[in-house]
Design a protein around this motif. Sequence first.
Motif, mmCIF file in Angstrom:
data_model
loop_
_atom_site.group_PDB
_atom_site.id
_atom_site.type_symbol
_atom_site.label_atom_id
_atom_site.label_comp_id
_atom_site.label_asym_id
_atom_site.label_seq_id
_atom_site.Cartn_x
_atom_site.Cartn_y
_atom_site.Cartn_z
ATOM 1 N N LEU A 198 -42.572 -28.066 112.870
ATOM 2 C CA LEU A 198 -43.908 -27.464 112.776
ATOM 3 C C LEU A 198 -45.001 -28.518 112.781
ATOM 4 C CD1 LEU A 198 -43.267 -24.640 110.158
ATOM 5 C CD2 LEU A 198 -43.395 -24.434 112.645
ATOM 6 N N ALA A 199 -44.740 -29.655 112.128
ATOM 7 C CA ALA A 199 -45.745 -30.726 112.110
ATOM 8 C C ALA A 199 -45.970 -31.283 113.512
ATOM 9 C CB ALA A 199 -45.304 -31.834 111.159
ATOM 10 N N ARG A 200 -44.928 -31.287 114.315
ATOM 11 C CA ARG A 200 -45.044 -31.778 115.690
ATOM 12 C C ARG A 200 -45.733 -30.748 116.589
ATOM 13 N NH1 ARG A 200 -40.115 -32.042 116.601
ATOM 14 N NH2 ARG A 200 -39.862 -30.206 117.924
ATOM 15 N N ARG A 201 -45.366 -29.483 116.428
ATOM 16 C CA ARG A 201 -45.885 -28.437 117.311
ATOM 17 C C ARG A 201 -47.258 -27.926 116.882
ATOM 18 N NH1 ARG A 201 -45.548 -26.066 120.756
ATOM 19 N NH2 ARG A 201 -44.048 -24.368 121.024
ATOM 20 N N LEU A 202 -47.583 -28.047 115.605
ATOM 21 C CA LEU A 202 -48.869 -27.574 115.094
ATOM 22 C C LEU A 202 -49.574 -28.718 114.378
ATOM 23 C CD1 LEU A 202 -47.614 -24.187 113.550
ATOM 24 C CD2 LEU A 202 -48.689 -24.519 115.788
ATOM 25 N N PRO A 203 -50.057 -29.697 115.131
ATOM 26 C CA PRO A 203 -50.654 -30.881 114.495
ATOM 27 C C PRO A 203 -51.885 -30.572 113.656
ATOM 28 C CG PRO A 203 -51.066 -30.856 116.871
ATOM 29 C CD PRO A 203 -50.063 -29.785 116.602
ATOM 30 N N GLU A 204 -52.494 -29.407 113.873
ATOM 31 C CA GLU A 204 -53.674 -29.035 113.078
ATOM 32 C C GLU A 204 -53.279 -28.472 111.718
ATOM 33 O OE1 GLU A 204 -52.450 -25.218 115.156
ATOM 34 O OE2 GLU A 204 -52.378 -27.372 115.521
ATOM 35 N N ARG A 221 -48.116 -20.237 113.701
ATOM 36 C CA ARG A 221 -49.463 -20.535 114.203
ATOM 37 C C ARG A 221 -50.440 -19.426 113.796
ATOM 38 N NH1 ARG A 221 -50.756 -23.795 118.385
ATOM 39 N NH2 ARG A 221 -48.658 -23.612 119.295
ATOM 40 N N GLU A 222 -49.985 -18.187 113.876
ATOM 41 C CA GLU A 222 -50.825 -17.054 113.478
ATOM 42 C C GLU A 222 -51.229 -17.187 112.006
ATOM 43 O OE1 GLU A 222 -50.609 -12.152 113.220
ATOM 44 O OE2 GLU A 222 -48.801 -13.327 113.621
ATOM 45 N N LEU A 223 -50.283 -17.621 111.170
ATOM 46 C CA LEU A 223 -50.590 -17.812 109.756
ATOM 47 C C LEU A 223 -51.573 -18.959 109.565
ATOM 48 C CD1 LEU A 223 -49.824 -17.203 106.707
ATOM 49 C CD2 LEU A 223 -48.208 -19.103 106.950
ATOM 50 N N VAL A 224 -51.331 -20.079 110.233
ATOM 51 C CA VAL A 224 -52.171 -21.265 110.079
ATOM 52 C C VAL A 224 -53.603 -20.981 110.516
ATOM 53 C CG1 VAL A 224 -52.549 -23.614 110.937
ATOM 54 C CG2 VAL A 224 -50.241 -22.877 110.292
ATOM 55 N N GLU A 225 -53.769 -20.177 111.546
ATOM 56 C CA GLU A 225 -55.095 -19.915 112.093
ATOM 57 C C GLU A 225 -55.758 -18.677 111.511
ATOM 58 O OE1 GLU A 225 -54.552 -19.791 116.307
ATOM 59 O OE2 GLU A 225 -54.153 -21.962 116.469
ATOM 60 N N ALA A 226 -55.055 -17.949 110.627
ATOM 61 C CA ALA A 226 -55.623 -16.727 110.054
ATOM 62 C C ALA A 226 -56.810 -17.062 109.159
ATOM 63 C CB ALA A 226 -54.563 -15.987 109.247
ATOM 64 N N PRO A 227 -57.936 -16.360 109.308
ATOM 65 C CA PRO A 227 -59.088 -16.610 108.431
ATOM 66 C C PRO A 227 -58.793 -16.146 107.014
ATOM 67 C CG PRO A 227 -59.512 -14.698 109.819
ATOM 68 C CD PRO A 227 -58.209 -15.317 110.302
ATOM 69 N N SER A 228 -59.497 -16.740 106.066
ATOM 70 C CA SER A 228 -59.319 -16.380 104.667
ATOM 71 C C SER A 228 -59.639 -14.916 104.448
ATOM 72 C CB SER A 228 -60.214 -17.240 103.782
ATOM 73 O OG SER A 228 -60.072 -16.898 102.419
ATOM 74 N N GLY A 229 -58.799 -14.246 103.626
ATOM 75 C CA GLY A 229 -59.035 -12.855 103.285
ATOM 76 C C GLY A 229 -58.358 -11.878 104.217
ATOM 77 N N THR A 230 -57.618 -12.386 105.224
ATOM 78 C CA THR A 230 -56.852 -11.494 106.099
ATOM 79 C C THR A 230 -55.415 -11.960 106.116
ATOM 80 O OG1 THR A 230 -57.270 -12.853 108.078
ATOM 81 C CG2 THR A 230 -58.846 -11.119 107.587
#
Length: 411
Positions: free
Chosen positions: A50-56, A395-404
């Motif tokens: 995950l660290a390699r594929r999702l560097p953000e 990725r969906e979790l990492v990019e999810a805005p706060s409160g959703t």
Amino acid sequence: MTGESGSDHAMQASPPASREATAAPRGDLALVLSGGGARGAYQVGVIRCLARRLPEMSFSIITGVSAGAINTTFLAGHPGSLAEAATDLADLWAGLRVEDIFRVDTPSLARHFTRWATRLAAGGAAMAPAVRGLVDTGPLRETIRHASTNIDGEYIGIERNLEQGRFKAVALTGLNYSTGQTVTWVQSHGFEPWQQPRHRSTSARLGVEHVMASAALPMFFPAVRLGRDWYGDGGIRLSTPLVPALRLGATRILAISPHYEPTFEEADQLRSEGYPPPAQVLSHLMDSIFLDVLDEDVRRLESMNKLLAKIPAEERNGLRDVGIRILRPSQDLGKLANAYEPRLPAGFRYLTRSLGTKETETSDFLSMVMFQPDYLQRLIEMGEADAEARVEEVRELVEAPSGTAPSPTPP
């Protein structure tokens, strides 16, 4: 639940501990690492992929228990990026041997078993020898001590990373044998402590002895003394392993469980014929303590999210839904461990076989103590492959805005 309120799974947001945490546009993402002994290598493979594929991806909160405590402190104290830390951690796990965890020479094993047998036969007599675990975990203490930079046993890298705003909080959990309380040690620059009859938190500068305490498998590893009290594995009574992350303000959680989820057909299959051997009984006991509880806690959190979704935001009284993803092995690690069992050191192999590991098709107990380099490397590779297959969900979790909360974890 045992000693913890269900409201912990949809809690009011905790006050931010730093300016960096306040500025995070998506809220606090937490990494939760459960126990499982040697299965901790699987967690490392997942994180490395995950660290390699999702560097953000970055974590504000990291919590761990038992083997997860080892991984938590290594990641939290590493001076490099998450990808660099995961790579170094994978190298550490891949090189481990049973001898790096506990002494497996015949004299040591015989001495410990003789002491146990003598104590059992003594019937409580004053002359009975003191016993502290079935094995000597001195090698594990040295392995942990040399894995990360520490001064007098304290991990200096954790405090440095907290000061730099790379994390908001790091937490480990242990069981206080002296009181029966589950204790979560938190290193943070500001958090709201929680106090419940069976689970409390306390501020701490995390170090080697906290990790040793959190990872002290009951009966098998000796308890660890911290202050005046003796501590053992934090998973023993931790029925809600997501609570530390939630209490520390997580709005999204990535949990890595080393627990394989069988199909209905697999669950109905017999693991052994005749009377169950001790290894099989131990496997079920270890599953209930270290593996089952995280899956159950995730299900509770997802149910709470569904309930909150039906309540208007203005009527939630500050309660929040929490995004959750749980990653787990795609193969039965108990079956896999049996294939590597012949490669264990002779003395330790004799011990495990005396418990009946050869009499059952799968042994979760054996999988937790199988510190064989080839087995550990296989778990790391499996973790990477499983994470690769689920990377878009993460990725969906990492990019999810706060409160959703993203959609529930697939069954």
